[in-house]
Design a protein around this motif. Sequence first.
Motif, PDB file in Angstrom:
ATOM      1  N   ARG A 145       0.752  -1.208   0.010  1.00  0.00           N
ATOM      2  CA  ARG A 145       0.002  -0.080   0.010  1.00  0.00           C
ATOM      3  C   ARG A 145       0.879   1.275  -0.003  1.00  0.00           C
ATOM      4  O   ARG A 145       1.691   1.326   0.802  1.00  0.00           O
ATOM      5  N   ASP A 147       1.072   5.455  -0.633  1.00  0.00           N
ATOM      6  CA  ASP A 147       0.187   6.641  -0.610  1.00  0.00           C
ATOM      7  C   ASP A 147       0.925   7.925  -0.667  1.00  0.00           C
ATOM      8  O   ASP A 147       1.932   8.196   0.158  1.00  0.00           O
ATOM      9  N   TYR A 192      -5.179  -1.076 -12.947  1.00  0.00           N
ATOM     10  CA  TYR A 192      -6.624  -0.540 -13.164  1.00  0.00           C
ATOM     11  C   TYR A 192      -6.280   0.718 -12.304  1.00  0.00           C
ATOM     12  O   TYR A 192      -5.849   0.726 -11.250  1.00  0.00           O
ATOM     13  N   ARG A 194      -8.823   4.698 -11.109  1.00  0.00           N
ATOM     14  CA  ARG A 194      -9.955   5.499 -11.275  1.00  0.00           C
ATOM     15  C   ARG A 194      -9.445   6.485 -10.547  1.00  0.00           C
ATOM     16  O   ARG A 194      -8.670   6.766  -9.844  1.00  0.00           O
ATOM     17  N   SER A 195     -10.216   7.727 -11.147  1.00  0.00           N
ATOM     18  CA  SER A 195      -9.772   9.062 -10.699  1.00  0.00           C
ATOM     19  C   SER A 195     -11.192   9.890 -10.247  1.00  0.00           C
ATOM     20  O   SER A 195     -12.029   9.572 -10.530  1.00  0.00           O
ATOM     21  N   ALA A 196     -10.484  10.877  -9.385  1.00  0.00           N
ATOM     22  CA  ALA A 196     -11.789  11.763  -8.978  1.00  0.00           C
ATOM     23  C   ALA A 196     -11.111  13.063  -8.951  1.00  0.00           C
ATOM     24  O   ALA A 196     -10.027  13.335  -9.177  1.00  0.00           O
ATOM     25  N   HIS A 201      -6.967  13.125  -8.527  1.00  0.00           N
ATOM     26  CA  HIS A 201      -6.963  11.960  -7.573  1.00  0.00           C
ATOM     27  C   HIS A 201      -7.070  10.792  -7.905  1.00  0.00           C
ATOM     28  O   HIS A 201      -8.125  10.540  -8.715  1.00  0.00           O
ATOM     29  N   LEU A 203      -6.670   6.378  -7.954  1.00  0.00           N
ATOM     30  CA  LEU A 203      -6.420   5.164  -6.899  1.00  0.00           C
ATOM     31  C   LEU A 203      -6.057   4.273  -8.056  1.00  0.00           C
ATOM     32  O   LEU A 203      -6.874   3.794  -8.981  1.00  0.00           O
ATOM     33  N   LEU A 206      -2.017  -2.330  -8.947  1.00  0.00           N
ATOM     34  CA  LEU A 206      -1.184  -2.816  -9.933  1.00  0.00           C
ATOM     35  C   LEU A 206      -0.875  -4.562  -9.511  1.00  0.00           C
ATOM     36  O   LEU A 206      -0.768  -4.732  -8.213  1.00  0.00           O
ATOM     37  N   HIS A 215      -1.393  -1.237  -4.062  1.00  0.00           N
ATOM     38  CA  HIS A 215      -2.679  -0.125  -4.318  1.00  0.00           C
ATOM     39  C   HIS A 215      -1.830   1.122  -4.008  1.00  0.00           C
ATOM     40  O   HIS A 215      -0.875   1.127  -2.851  1.00  0.00           O
ATOM     41  N   GLN A 217      -2.362   5.249  -3.847  1.00  0.00           N
ATOM     42  CA  GLN A 217      -3.201   6.481  -4.026  1.00  0.00           C
ATOM     43  C   GLN A 217      -2.183   7.586  -4.139  1.00  0.00           C
ATOM     44  O   GLN A 217      -1.168   7.807  -3.445  1.00  0.00           O
ATOM     45  N   SER A 219      -2.353  12.021  -4.946  1.00  0.00           N
ATOM     46  CA  SER A 219      -3.552  12.877  -4.956  1.00  0.00           C
ATOM     47  C   SER A 219      -2.876  14.432  -5.224  1.00  0.00           C
ATOM     48  O   SER A 219      -1.831  14.670  -4.377  1.00  0.00           O
ATOM     49  N   ALA A 221      -5.052  16.597  -4.710  1.00  0.00           N
ATOM     50  CA  ALA A 221      -6.674  17.084  -4.321  1.00  0.00           C
ATOM     51  C   ALA A 221      -6.491  17.311  -2.891  1.00  0.00           C
ATOM     52  O   ALA A 221      -7.674  17.558  -2.391  1.00  0.00           O
ATOM     53  N   TYR A 222      -5.548  17.191  -2.066  1.00  0.00           N
ATOM     54  CA  TYR A 222      -5.517  17.232  -0.706  1.00  0.00           C
ATOM     55  C   TYR A 222      -5.174  18.634  -0.441  1.00  0.00           C
ATOM     56  O   TYR A 222      -4.941  19.628  -1.061  1.00  0.00           O
ATOM     57  N   ARG A 228       1.300  13.884   2.557  1.00  0.00           N
ATOM     58  CA  ARG A 228       1.413  12.808   3.177  1.00  0.00           C
ATOM     59  C   ARG A 228       2.376  11.563   2.352  1.00  0.00           C
ATOM     60  O   ARG A 228       1.802  11.479   1.102  1.00  0.00           O
TER      61      ARG A 228
END
Lengths: 321, 324
Positions: A145, A147, A192, A194-196, A201, A203, A206, A215, A217, A219, A221-222, A228
Amino acid sequence: MSLRVGLVGAGNMAGVHADAWATTPDRIVAVFDPDRERASKLAAESGAVVADDFESLAGMVDVVDICAPTHTHASYIAAAADARVDIVCEKPLARTAAEARDAVAVCEAAGVRLLVGHVVRFFPEYAAARDAVVAGDIGSVGVVRLDRSTYLPAGASSWFSDRSKSGGVVLDLMIHDVDYARWVAGDVERVYARSAGGGDHVLATLSHTNGAISHIQASWAYPMGSFRAAFEIAGSDGLIQRHVAVPFEASVEASDDVSDVPQPPSSSTESPYITEIRHFSSVLHGSGEPRVTADDGARAVAICDGIAESLMTNRAVEVGP
Amino acid sequence: MTRVGIVGLAHVHAAAYAAILTDLDDVELVGVSEPRPELRNGWTSSDVFDDIDALIRARVDAVIVCTQTNEHLAAVRHLADAGVDVLCEKPLATTVDDAREIVEVCDRAGVKLMTAFPMRFSPPLIEGAQWIDERRAGSVLAFMGTNNGRIPTDHAAWFADPVAAGGGAVMDHVVHLVDIMAWWLGAEPIEVYADINKVFHPEVLVETGGVVTITFDDGVIGTIDCSWSRPDNYPVWGGLTIETLGTEGVFAIDAFAERLEMWSRGTSTWVDWGHDPNRSMIEHFIGAVRGDHSLAVTGVDGLRATEVALGTYRSAIAGQPVEV
């Protein structure tokens, strides 16, 4: 022996690299930037001359250090290879996977070094975790994970927000963790994402060749001023966590002294950029193999291309090596 | 006095539920039913019957179903036929057809059906729901959730049995966060992508690792790490976290943050000192059984979460996102 270094670009990252080169036996002798005023300032600080163009810079140096916007990397690399000078290049290696592959090929053909600035490999906490994985402390890697959550770079460096130039949050920010995921869990065959938040942003999942899953993340958009970078590596025999306190409130007011370009929290020891440049310097002096290969740089771009394609198509994308 | 029973002792929660039922005012734990002697032996918290009909004959108003997952449907059918209200462990079933039938038999019989989603009664998650209602972080854009744990086979081997549990970490852990996200958003999951693996505890037959991406019908995206990725010497069973990104901010919740970290006699553990969501969940169920209020969590919520969990497997096989 001291290598003569030419800085390509005189923006934020070039300044960081200049400070790092100052700790090596090597010296910056020339700076080129299309913005001559900016080049003059950095050249004066570094005791270097301003080059009129890239070709004249390449004629004065043993190695070029490319700290220019992403979409310009490939052409500078090709020109440097043509001039038979070694290359340090900030990540990402190039704007597209095809450009990155060509860059690797042209450097191989010319017999010049191509060292890619995946600086996360030089952050002591990330390096220590990778060492533990390689030592077998946590067995086989199962789920990673990663981030990296911050705000959108702004101000003078507005090319970041032009996706055609920077590749957006995926190629500029997520690529750090894409490369790190490969470093700890091996190569990647499927992605795969997806964004926002208007694409700032993302996610991503792999799928590694060996069955591990990452996984990530990433961003922009924070909240303004936040950064972080956290990770967890879970294996068949153990777990490594880099705990980062979550410094966010439900809403954070933008403060006045926020850096234009987000800077990751660094360790209390030497700057990872210094560690990185010192390592590249010693490699260029003939000592050891680089921690990041040119192929690593190209693979990271190829995987990010796959992530970008997945975002466009909402399909999983094969990115096998 | 509300008369409550427990059907099945297979689920690890049965003992905790029994203790809560025993402790609650105006509730009588009538007994439990469990056909398997090895599960029945040693049970001293109440009367124990060897079949469900004996428990029903002992007159129960309501039952908590704690059988292994693939036996939920048979138990719920019996209970619905007898007019007994049901609180059913999650996931509702090992197939979508079974989960749907569980909802339908209760509807037809006119009995109440609640899915055991204790996180609906977790104070920090309730606060998260309020924050979303108040738009404290603006409009929600994305969630990042983790529900990781140790492999639960130390408690009950069937959790890693592909028939009894219908799968592994996915069946165990995807449903909670699906339910939380759907509850918070008031939106429906429409698409799932997942990769699953078996790196942790490769000796079991089911998946032990998984990362799931869900798209909701309001455009919000969310990821769930459902892996049994906590090592055997992790201080506690695991945990649940969810981080919410909105247009105006971000907030992160650790649902099990109310704990002490304790090192004692060569081991380390975390000691919960806060609110017990299981108790609030059961109190809510009993209140609904008594007609004090309607159910805040229904069988339909359990059906939805089960559909997403099972969609996870379809996606993992296809290597592509699938509709749910």
